[in-house]
Structures are given as structure tokens and as C-alpha cells.
Design an enzyme around this catalytic site. Structure first.
Site, PDB file in Angstrom:
ATOM      1  N   LYS A  85     -10.210   0.637  -1.920  1.00  0.00           N
ATOM      2  CA  LYS A  85     -10.233   0.216  -0.515  1.00  0.00           C
ATOM      3  C   LYS A  85     -11.568   0.581   0.138  1.00  0.00           C
ATOM      4  CE  LYS A  85      -7.484   0.706   3.740  1.00  0.00           C
ATOM      5  NZ  LYS A  85      -6.297   1.385   4.326  1.00  0.00           N
TER       6      LYS A  85
ATOM      7  N   GLU B 248       0.851  -1.193   0.000  1.00  0.00           N
ATOM      8  CA  GLU B 248       0.000   0.000   0.000  1.00  0.00           C
ATOM      9  C   GLU B 248       0.888   1.245   0.000  1.00  0.00           C
ATOM     10  OE1 GLU B 248      -3.872   1.614   2.536  1.00  0.00           O
ATOM     11  OE2 GLU B 248      -2.302   0.495   3.580  1.00  0.00           O
TER      12      GLU B 248
ATOM     13  N   CYS C 279      -4.897  -3.565   3.579  1.00  0.00           N
ATOM     14  CA  CYS C 279      -4.570  -3.146   4.936  1.00  0.00           C
ATOM     15  C   CYS C 279      -5.719  -3.330   5.934  1.00  0.00           C
ATOM     16  CB  CYS C 279      -4.077  -1.704   4.901  1.00  0.00           C
ATOM     17  SG  CYS C 279      -3.075  -1.221   6.336  1.00  0.00           S
TER      18      CYS C 279
END
Length: 266
Positions: A116, A43, A156
Site C-alpha cells: 500500500k 483489507e 483503501c
């Protein structure tokens, strides 16, 4: 699923895009030289700014831009499937971007885009993060097909939401991340192994790992976990490549010996 070699690249990205791209290129070349067919960048691989708003200055329109050209070029150069960590893509909100994970095939074509969904928020009094201030969340899970199986994309903080990983039975999950040192020490490995175990799949997790020029510290420990939850390779800190063979026989063995996915009732 067919057996393949996968690599997770760990970086300590800086505010300088050119420097980060040079590092990514070097590590991609290393992974490809060692036979990797699937490579995952972390990321924010292209920029870890001094301020959260710094990424707005390098945002791109989907389908056009320096960062996307770089990823497409690297995938085609080495004939690999490349999961391009995340890059900032333009949104309808001028003050916020999408934190987007793009996947490229061995010819350099973008075959998947995942924005995301879950945005990190954390405040323990000394550390504070609020991704929603500069990022517009995505809405849809994304997976793509390869010759060696179907690959899901997560980023994440998504790791903390197991329902995302339950939406579809996949062979491999690619997870770029920039976990903080604080939360990483407590939860990173156990969450990744849990996602691999409960979904009986491989997890290729690529992180930022070290003290950045801005002073921010990320946890690292990029790793590859198999469907039994075993760690096939891990890199605690620093730049480098984590690499392992994702064996079809191991996936089949686990799912046959303990057919938990067939036993689901909820």
C-alpha cells in the site's frame, strides 16, 4: 478482456486470526460455489486488532507464513484467482510492517505483491488514524495478467489518488479496503464510481463492513462497478459476498462509444 465472474468478500474481522481465516474460508467457498473466477478479500481480513500495533505480532516474511499459506491453499482448492486483501509483511523497520496485497493464481502461486502506497491519516477530534505509525509505505504500482484481463491492485486510501489509477490502462481494479464509517458515508461510493468511469474499467471493491469487537465501525458497502459507473452489486453491511459478471462486451462498448481514454492530452 474476456468475460468473467468476480466476487468481493465483505467481513467484520476480529483480533482473532483463526476466527477470521475460518470466516474467509467460508465466504471464499460460497463465492467459488457461485462460479466466481476472481475473488477479492478485504483489507486487514486476517486481523483487526484492538491496537494498530497488534498486527506486528502476526507479520510474516514474504513467501513464508500461515496467512500466505492460507491464501495459496484457498486459491488452489477452488481454482480461482484470489486477491488476498492485505496482510502484514515484514519490513526493514522493526516497529512497522508493510500492508501488502498478494494475488494468487488458480494453482496457488503468488503472481503479484502490492505494498500500500498511500497511508491513511485522519483526525476529526473524536477519531484518529495514523497508519504511518505502524506501516512502511510502498512505492510502486502493481498489476498482473489473467485470462480475463489485466488487473490492478490498490488498497483503501489509495482510492483518493486518481493518478495511481492513470498509470496504466487496465481492465479491472481490485481494491481491498477498511473504510471508516465516517469517511465511507461521505466518499466511498462516489470515489469508486469515479475511478471506474474515468478509467473505463471494472472496479471490484471489497470492504470491512460493520461494528467490530473492538468497537471500531467500518463502512462496508462492498461493490462492483462497471466502466459506465453502474453498480452491479453492493452489500451495505455484514458478512457476505458481492458478485457480478464482468462482461467484455460492456467494456468494449463503453470504450468504443465514448473513447475518452484516447482523447487524453495531459
Amino acid at each position: 478482456m474476456l468475460t468473467c465472474t468476480a466476487a468481493a468478500i465483505q467481513m467484520i474481522s476480529t483480533p482473532e486470526v483463526a476466527d477470521n481465516l475460518a470466516t474467509a474460508a467460508r465466504l471464499i467457498a460460497e463465492a467459488a460455489g457461485r462460479g466466481a473466477q476472481l475473488v477479492v478479500l478485504p483489507e486487514y481480513f486476517a486481523i483487526m486488532g484492538a491496537r494498530d500495533t497488534d498486527k506486528l505480532a502476526v507479520q510474516e516474511t514474504y513467501g513464508n507464513g500461515r496467512l500466505q499459506d492460507f491464501l495459496a491453499g484457498e486459491a488452489a482448492r477452488y481454482g480461482i484467482w484470489l486477491v488476498g486483501g492485505t496482510i502484514p509483511l515484514a519490513s526493514d523497520d522493526a516497529g512497522r510492517v508493510r500492508n501488502s496485497c498478494l494475488a494468487f493464481d488458480p494453482f496457488g502461486a503468488c503472481v503479484a505483491r502490492y505494498d500500500k502506497i498511500h497511508l491513511f491519516g485522519f483526525d476529526n477530534g473524536s477519531e484518529r488514524y495514523a497508519e504511518a505509525d505502524t506501516i512502511v509505505p510502498g512505492a510502486e504500482p502493481v498489476a498482473f495478467d489473467t485470462p480475463f484481463g489485466r488487473v490492478g491492485l490498490a488498497v483503501c486510501y489509495d482510492l483518493r489518488f486518481p493518478e495511481l489509477f492513470r498509470r496504466e490502462q487496465l481492465d479491472i481494479w481490485a481494491l481491498p479496503a477498511a473504510f471508516t464509517a465516517t469517511t465511507g458515508r461521505a466518499h466511498w461510493e462516489v470515489l469508486l464510481r469515479a475511478r471506474a468511469i474515468e478509467n473505463q474499467c471494472y472496479v471490484v471493491a471489497s470492504g470491512q463492513g460493520g461494528v467490530h469487537p473492538t468497537g471500531r465501525e467500518t463502512f462496508g458497502h462492498s461493490l462492483i462497478a462497471d466502466p459506465w459507473g453502474q453498480l452491479l452489486d453492493v452489500l451495505p453491511q455484514g458478512e457476505g459476498v458481492v458478485q457480478a459478471e464482468l462482461k467484455a462486451s460492456q467494456l468494449e462498448r463503453v470504450r468504443k462509444t465514448l473513447p475518452a481514454l484516447q482523447h487524453r492530452r495531459l
